[in-house]
Design a protein around this motif. Structure first.
Motif, mmCIF file in Angstrom:
data_model
loop_
_atom_site.group_PDB
_atom_site.id
_atom_site.type_symbol
_atom_site.label_atom_id
_atom_site.label_comp_id
_atom_site.label_asym_id
_atom_site.label_seq_id
_atom_site.Cartn_x
_atom_site.Cartn_y
_atom_site.Cartn_z
ATOM 1 N N GLN A 172 -5.765 -0.836 -4.756
ATOM 2 C CA GLN A 172 -5.449 -2.259 -4.726
ATOM 3 C C GLN A 172 -6.524 -3.085 -5.419
ATOM 4 O O GLN A 172 -6.225 -4.044 -6.129
ATOM 5 N N LYS A 173 -7.772 -2.670 -5.213
ATOM 6 C CA LYS A 173 -8.880 -3.382 -5.851
ATOM 7 C C LYS A 173 -8.783 -3.254 -7.376
ATOM 8 O O LYS A 173 -9.160 -4.179 -8.117
ATOM 9 N N ALA A 174 -8.266 -2.110 -7.860
ATOM 10 C CA ALA A 174 -8.105 -1.897 -9.299
ATOM 11 C C ALA A 174 -6.859 -2.576 -9.854
ATOM 12 O O ALA A 174 -6.604 -2.519 -11.062
ATOM 13 N N GLY A 175 -6.067 -3.206 -8.972
ATOM 14 C CA GLY A 175 -4.907 -3.963 -9.425
ATOM 15 C C GLY A 175 -3.581 -3.255 -9.314
ATOM 16 O O GLY A 175 -2.569 -3.736 -9.831
ATOM 17 N N TYR A 176 -3.537 -2.105 -8.632
ATOM 18 C CA TYR A 176 -2.280 -1.368 -8.499
ATOM 19 C C TYR A 176 -1.520 -1.846 -7.265
ATOM 20 O O TYR A 176 -2.104 -2.080 -6.206
ATOM 21 N N LEU A 178 0.834 -2.110 -4.042
ATOM 22 C CA LEU A 178 0.964 -1.312 -2.825
ATOM 23 C C LEU A 178 2.306 -0.589 -2.761
ATOM 24 O O LEU A 178 2.380 0.557 -2.305
ATOM 25 N N GLU A 179 3.375 -1.255 -3.239
ATOM 26 C CA GLU A 179 4.690 -0.608 -3.159
ATOM 27 C C GLU A 179 4.760 0.652 -4.021
ATOM 28 O O GLU A 179 5.487 1.599 -3.691
ATOM 29 N N PHE A 180 4.008 0.687 -5.132
ATOM 30 C CA PHE A 180 3.970 1.902 -5.953
ATOM 31 C C PHE A 180 3.237 3.023 -5.211
ATOM 32 O O PHE A 180 3.647 4.187 -5.261
ATOM 33 N N LEU A 181 2.151 2.688 -4.534
ATOM 34 C CA LEU A 181 1.406 3.681 -3.757
ATOM 35 C C LEU A 181 2.284 4.284 -2.668
ATOM 36 O O LEU A 181 2.247 5.490 -2.402
ATOM 37 N N GLU A 182 3.089 3.443 -2.042
ATOM 38 C CA GLU A 182 3.992 3.931 -0.984
ATOM 39 C C GLU A 182 5.125 4.768 -1.571
ATOM 40 O O GLU A 182 5.490 5.809 -1.013
ATOM 41 N N GLU A 183 5.679 4.336 -2.687
ATOM 42 C CA GLU A 183 6.778 5.072 -3.302
ATOM 43 C C GLU A 183 6.341 6.473 -3.726
ATOM 44 O O GLU A 183 7.106 7.434 -3.622
ATOM 45 N N LEU A 184 5.099 6.597 -4.178
ATOM 46 C CA LEU A 184 4.567 7.881 -4.610
ATOM 47 C C LEU A 184 4.070 8.745 -3.456
ATOM 48 O O LEU A 184 3.680 9.898 -3.665
ATOM 49 N N GLY A 185 4.057 8.199 -2.238
ATOM 50 C CA GLY A 185 3.605 8.960 -1.083
ATOM 51 C C GLY A 185 2.104 9.012 -0.939
ATOM 52 O O GLY A 185 1.590 9.759 -0.099
ATOM 53 N N LEU A 186 1.376 8.221 -1.721
ATOM 54 C CA LEU A 186 -0.085 8.200 -1.616
ATOM 55 C C LEU A 186 -0.543 7.408 -0.396
ATOM 56 O O LEU A 186 -1.588 7.698 0.195
ATOM 57 N N THR A 187 0.262 6.415 -0.034
ATOM 58 C CA THR A 187 -0.073 5.536 1.086
ATOM 59 C C THR A 187 1.086 5.492 2.065
ATOM 60 O O THR A 187 2.252 5.478 1.652
ATOM 61 N N ARG A 188 0.783 5.505 3.346
ATOM 62 C CA ARG A 188 1.780 5.331 4.403
ATOM 63 C C ARG A 188 1.454 4.059 5.178
ATOM 64 O O ARG A 188 0.288 3.627 5.216
ATOM 65 N N SER A 189 2.475 3.493 5.786
ATOM 66 C CA SER A 189 2.255 2.256 6.538
ATOM 67 C C SER A 189 3.058 2.265 7.831
ATOM 68 O O SER A 189 4.089 2.931 7.949
ATOM 69 N N LYS A 190 2.560 1.530 8.803
ATOM 70 C CA LYS A 190 3.260 1.357 10.069
ATOM 71 C C LYS A 190 2.746 0.090 10.733
ATOM 72 O O LYS A 190 1.533 -0.061 10.938
#
Length: 669
Positions: A172-176, A178-190
């Protein structure tokens, strides 16, 4: 998508001698260039580069094409990749075809996902090499498993820190987004809280054939039954698990060079094989081998050896993929691993050379291995043996090549101590059942053999086609390869019609009394219908172009989407030898310019073509006369009529040969 205009500019600019010359040392020989073929081992040069036609052809292995196909074959590039390589080589700006808003949005979305994955892969690697935690845990694990630094770097291995949010925060700090991170499975949320999905795991980036990171596998270093050993990326617009092979990017050139692919299951198995310089290896990563994966391997080789457990369970796992491979017309071997071993542990025990010896000694044809194993399990139980026979025959029925299938049936019949006819009968039943299922919409592949034979068409030289039912396969060029045409019993008219196609292709730039030589040929054969379906189709292409006021050029065939068109043009237009100017001077022989001989060549080819047709009619009429004369009930006037017709046909043949200025030897028909 690259625009058609750009593709044409690239084709116009690309010079075959420039492209091939970057990879193959070439020497001038007459109007062509000669070198050692890069596609097979040879000591005497047979690789021919024709500067005039802008094509290459090897008269040893038969490979040929233009600059694009050379890059596809030699560098294992896709068609778009080869075009971009040439565009860069000749400094041509690549213009993309205007895409619809939906297509543009989809392409941009995929590019964004690839960029995010590349960032993550680089970040994981930096975490392993540049942090105390990464070095102490991740890097130590790989080193303990025997991996060298160059292997770790080649496969971009990494570490995801225990801190649950490090990657997400860095991205996120690099400008990417969050929805892309979640779509790729790199990040999970709850409930508004985000964490790194692969935290506390070593990372195995998964690349596509072009080397772009499309997914990740992550292994935990903790023990515990409630902790999954591996986590993998979810399916996404850039990743489909059944269409990817781990290590393909690193292995593709080695697979082509060795003409063999070794298939293992795990990430570490694959990396260990590459580190041992057995680089023609790929991994299925725990998935059942699929048709898309096999087709990727088949781009580089038709031979595959599976390294699985040697017990019945291992064989069953291998056979699931092997049967699909057999339908894809591949040759499948099986190297059973010792009990309790995997390729990684076996390599550590045997070493690189020992592993090569193991593969050489233990690799067996998978169908024959299956037969031996099931025979051993069935013992003397007739019920089990009957089931085993049907199981083996079902596998054999999937073999596409009918000759190979016949040899399998013969060999397995010997092993089973059964009459070969029994296995043939069972094989035919299996083929018929699969044909019925396929015709009813069952989606069962018929392979490339007898089951598919009813739909198999004609193709180019040595190439399976996709044409009409029951068409005759193309014979080799007379004098180019194989036995004498008379010995192969190929009808004379096939060679005549092939010669006609050769003449049409060679006459592209020639004229006869200000008229296109191609139009002269087409006028002279306007009353001739060709019998060989493939040659008839090619001549029809010329007729269609002529009727539209166009002269069909050979580039039409080189650029054609049907491979057999390109291969036919390459085989007819490339000559393995040419007359040396020194030889003609030494023997004081004048070689007349080709353009002055074109009329005689046309007359000769057309005369042969028509004479052969009359020869077949004369032969048929001769047989009818013989039968009629032997039949006492035949009306004498009918015999007289046939004799008169016979004489008319002979006179017509004499007129044709006389017009050509030569006597044509009658050929057997």
């Amino acid at each position: 998508m690259i625009s058609p205009e750009t593709i044409q500019r690239i084709k116009d600019a690309a010079r075959i001698e420039d492209v091939v010359g970057e990879f193959v040392p070439l020497k001038k020989r007459g109007s062509t260039l000669l070198g050692l073929c890069p596609f097979h081992r040879e000591k005497t040069p047979s690789f021919n580069v024709n500067i005039t036609r802008n094509t290459y052809k090897c008269f040893g292995c038969g490979k040929g094409g233009d600059a694009i196909s050379f890059l596809e074959e030699h560098e294992k590039l896709s068609y778009p990749e080869a075009l971009r390589w040439l565009a860069d080589r000749y400094q041509i700006e690549v213009e993309e075809k205007q895409a619809s808003p939906e297509q543009a949005a989809e392409r941009n979305h995929q590019e964004s996902l690839l960029i995010v994955n590349q960032f993550a892969a680089q970040w994981f690697t930096e975490q392993m090499f540049n942090t105390e935690e990464g070095q102490a845990v991740g890097l130590s694990y790989f080193q303990e498993r025997g991996l060298r630094k160059d292997s770790i770097e080649s496969f971009q291995l990494g570490w995801c820190p225990e801190n649950g949010e490090s990657l997400t925060e860095a991205a996120q700090k690099a400008g990417y987004r969050l929805e892309f991170l979640e779509e790729l499975g790199l990040t999970r949320s709850k409930e508004g809280r985000y964490w790194d999905f692969y935290r506390g795991r070593v990372i195995f980036p998964i690349q596509n054939a072009a080397g772009k990171v499309i997914a990740f596998g992550a292994r935990t270093l903790r023990s515990g039954s409630n902790i999954p050993k591996y986590l993998n990326s979810p399916e996404s617009p850039i990743y489909s698990k059944g269409e990817v092979l781990y290590g393909l990017h690193q292995a593709r050139r080695a697979m082509a060079d060795a003409d063999m692919a070794y298939l293992v299951e795990g990430y570490m198995d694959l990396i260990a094989m590459h580190q041992a310089e057995i680089k023609n290896s790929v991994a299925s990563s725990g998935t059942a081998l699929s048709s898309p994966q096999l087709r990727m391997i088949r781009r580089y080789t038709r031979n595959i050896t599976m390294l699985y457990d040697g017990d019945s369970a291992g064989l069953k796992a291998a056979m699931r993929g092997a049967e699909t491979a057999l339908e894809e017309d591949m040759h499948v071997y099986f190297a059973p691993l010792p009990q309790g071993e995997d390729p990684d542990s076996l390599l550590q025990r045997l070493g690189s050379e020992g592993m090569r010896e193991f593969l050489s000694e233990k690799s067996q044809d998978i169908i024959l291995y299956k037969t031996d194993l099931l025979l051993q399990e069935a013992g003397k139980d007739p019920v089990q043996k009957a089931a085993m026979v049907r199981d083996v025959v079902e596998s054999i029925s999937r073999v596409g090549d009918p000759i190979a299938r016949s040899l399998y049936l013969k060999k397995c019949a010997e092993k089973m101590e059964l009459p070969e006819a029994v296995l043939i009968q069972e094989s035919n039943k299996a083929l018929q059942q699969r044909m019925r299922r396929a015709q009813s919409g069952g989606g069962i592949s018929l392979g490339g053999g007898a089951a598919a034979g009813a739909n198999a068409g004609y193709g180019g030289p040595g190439v399976a086609g996709a044409g009409g039912a029951g068409s005759e396969a193309l014979p080799p060029l007379p004098g180019m390869e194989g036995p004498d045409p008379q010995e192969t019993k190929v009808p004379a008219y096939v060679h005549r019609e092939r010669d006609l196609v050769r003449l049409l292709m060679e006459s592209e730039n020639y004229h006869v009394e200000e008229q296109s030589a191609i139009s002269v040929i087409l006028e002279q054969i306007s009353d001739v219908d060709l019998e060989h379906p493939f040659y008839a189709e090619v001549v029809q292409e010329y007729r269609a172009a002529w009727s539209e006021g166009r002269v069909l050029g050979t580039q039409f065939f080189f650029d054609h989407e049907r491979r057999e068109y390109k291969e036919l043009a390459l085989e007819l237009l490339h000559k393995p030898y040419e007359i040396s100017p020194n030889w003609t001077l030494k023997h004081e022989i004048a070689i007349t310019d080709r353009r002055f001989l074109i009329r005689k060549d046309i007359e000769k080819v057309v005369a042969y073509l028509k004479a052969d047709k009359l020869d077949r009619l004369l032969a048929e009429l001769h047989r009818n006369l013989k039968d009629a004369s032997a039949d006492e009930s035949t009306d004498p006037s009918d015999i007289q009529h046939m004799l008169g017709l016979y004489q008319e046909l002979r006179q017509a043949r004499s007129a044709i040969t006389g017009a050509a200025g030569q006597m044509l030897v009658k050929r057997d028909v």
